[in-house]
Design a protein around this motif. Sequence first.
Motif, PDB file in Angstrom:
ATOM      1  N   SER A  18       0.845  -1.194   0.000  1.00 41.63           N
ATOM      2  CA  SER A  18       0.000   0.000   0.000  1.00 41.63           C
ATOM      3  C   SER A  18       0.879   1.241   0.000  1.00 41.63           C
ATOM      4  CB  SER A  18      -0.947  -0.014   1.210  1.00 41.63           C
ATOM      5  OG  SER A  18      -0.228  -0.007   2.414  1.00 41.63           O
ATOM      6  N   GLY A  19       0.235   2.380  -0.130  1.00 44.70           N
ATOM      7  CA  GLY A  19       0.938   3.651  -0.236  1.00 44.70           C
ATOM      8  C   GLY A  19       1.451   4.126   1.102  1.00 44.70           C
ATOM      9  N   ALA A  20       2.507   3.528   1.558  1.00 41.64           N
ATOM     10  CA  ALA A  20       3.160   3.930   2.802  1.00 41.64           C
ATOM     11  C   ALA A  20       4.649   4.086   2.509  1.00 41.64           C
ATOM     12  CB  ALA A  20       2.934   2.878   3.887  1.00 41.64           C
ATOM     13  N   GLY A  21       5.325   4.832   3.356  1.00 43.54           N
ATOM     14  CA  GLY A  21       6.750   5.030   3.168  1.00 43.54           C
ATOM     15  C   GLY A  21       7.495   3.709   3.081  1.00 43.54           C
ATOM     16  N   GLY A  22       8.409   3.628   2.156  1.00 45.78           N
ATOM     17  CA  GLY A  22       9.192   2.417   1.944  1.00 45.78           C
ATOM     18  C   GLY A  22       8.714   1.595   0.771  1.00 45.78           C
ATOM     19  N   VAL A  23       7.491   1.833   0.297  1.00 45.76           N
ATOM     20  CA  VAL A  23       6.973   1.053  -0.828  1.00 45.76           C
ATOM     21  C   VAL A  23       7.842   1.234  -2.072  1.00 45.76           C
ATOM     22  CG1 VAL A  23       5.329   2.764  -1.754  1.00 45.76           C
ATOM     23  CG2 VAL A  23       4.861   0.317  -2.008  1.00 45.76           C
ATOM     24  N   GLU A  24       8.524   2.355  -2.156  1.00 52.78           N
ATOM     25  CA  GLU A  24       9.377   2.602  -3.327  1.00 52.78           C
ATOM     26  C   GLU A  24      10.546   1.622  -3.394  1.00 52.78           C
ATOM     27  OE1 GLU A  24      10.678   5.227   0.049  1.00 52.78           O
ATOM     28  OE2 GLU A  24       8.753   4.695  -0.832  1.00 52.78           O
ATOM     29  N   ARG A  25      10.844   0.936  -2.292  1.00 48.26           N
ATOM     30  CA  ARG A  25      11.920  -0.059  -2.280  1.00 48.26           C
ATOM     31  C   ARG A  25      11.375  -1.490  -2.189  1.00 48.26           C
ATOM     32  NH1 ARG A  25      13.554   4.414   0.241  1.00 48.26           N
ATOM     33  NH2 ARG A  25      13.177   3.777   2.371  1.00 48.26           N
ATOM     34  N   VAL A  81      10.856  -8.127  -2.905  1.00 53.23           N
ATOM     35  CA  VAL A  81      10.594  -9.019  -4.041  1.00 53.23           C
ATOM     36  C   VAL A  81      11.861  -9.730  -4.507  1.00 53.23           C
ATOM     37  CG1 VAL A  81       9.741  -9.141  -6.414  1.00 53.23           C
ATOM     38  CG2 VAL A  81       8.528  -7.732  -4.726  1.00 53.23           C
ATOM     39  N   ALA A  82      12.930  -8.990  -4.775  1.00 55.13           N
ATOM     40  CA  ALA A  82      14.172  -9.633  -5.245  1.00 55.13           C
ATOM     41  C   ALA A  82      14.722 -10.617  -4.206  1.00 55.13           C
ATOM     42  CB  ALA A  82      15.214  -8.581  -5.623  1.00 55.13           C
ATOM     43  N   PRO A  83      14.788 -10.248  -2.911  1.00 54.28           N
ATOM     44  CA  PRO A  83      15.260 -11.240  -1.928  1.00 54.28           C
ATOM     45  C   PRO A  83      14.359 -12.478  -1.833  1.00 54.28           C
ATOM     46  CG  PRO A  83      15.471  -9.026  -1.027  1.00 54.28           C
ATOM     47  CD  PRO A  83      14.689  -8.907  -2.311  1.00 54.28           C
TER      48      PRO A  83
END
Length: 183
Positions: free
Chosen positions: A7-14, A20-22
């Motif tokens: 959801s749209g919370a801080g940190g979603v940009e990573r 996902v990658a890990p």
Amino acid sequence: MLGVVASGAGGVERLRTGLVAPALERGWRVAVTLTPTAGAWLRRTGEVQRLEELTGLPVRGGPRFPDEARPHPQPDCFVVAPASANTVAKLALGIGDNQALTQVCEAIGTVGLPVVVLPGVNAAHARHPAWEGHLAALRSAGVRLVHGPEVWPLEEPRASVPARELPWAAVLAAVEQATAPPA
């Protein structure tokens, strides 16, 4: 199969690099669904396309038509990270007013399907009188919450360090614990 909902919370940009990658490196196949706000944020930065390239699956944001095939396989576990205060409240109350929340509300009611939630909130959200009730409702439904001062110390609104990383390793550890075969 790991169903990742953000959801749209801080940190979603990573989300891609932090979770996902890990998860893919640990052998999970990953399908991503975003709330409308998270979808708008990540489309704007090109992250939706990067997530699709990385996972090989479309990133969901909206419902499908009844005659369309499901775009994602059935998950063995759902993880909601980060979960905004709005998302946590809606999940606790069973409100599935978008595709992401609909999937998770259904998962919470599905016997044997683990759900892990990382509340990405600040200290003011956590002091709201309804907050502890929301967490209690999710716990009573068997949701594994990744939170607490040892995992994610809460900060006051607008006091957060922009580069502060969400506790992605703790989220993946909770997923692995939730999906481990019984001893």
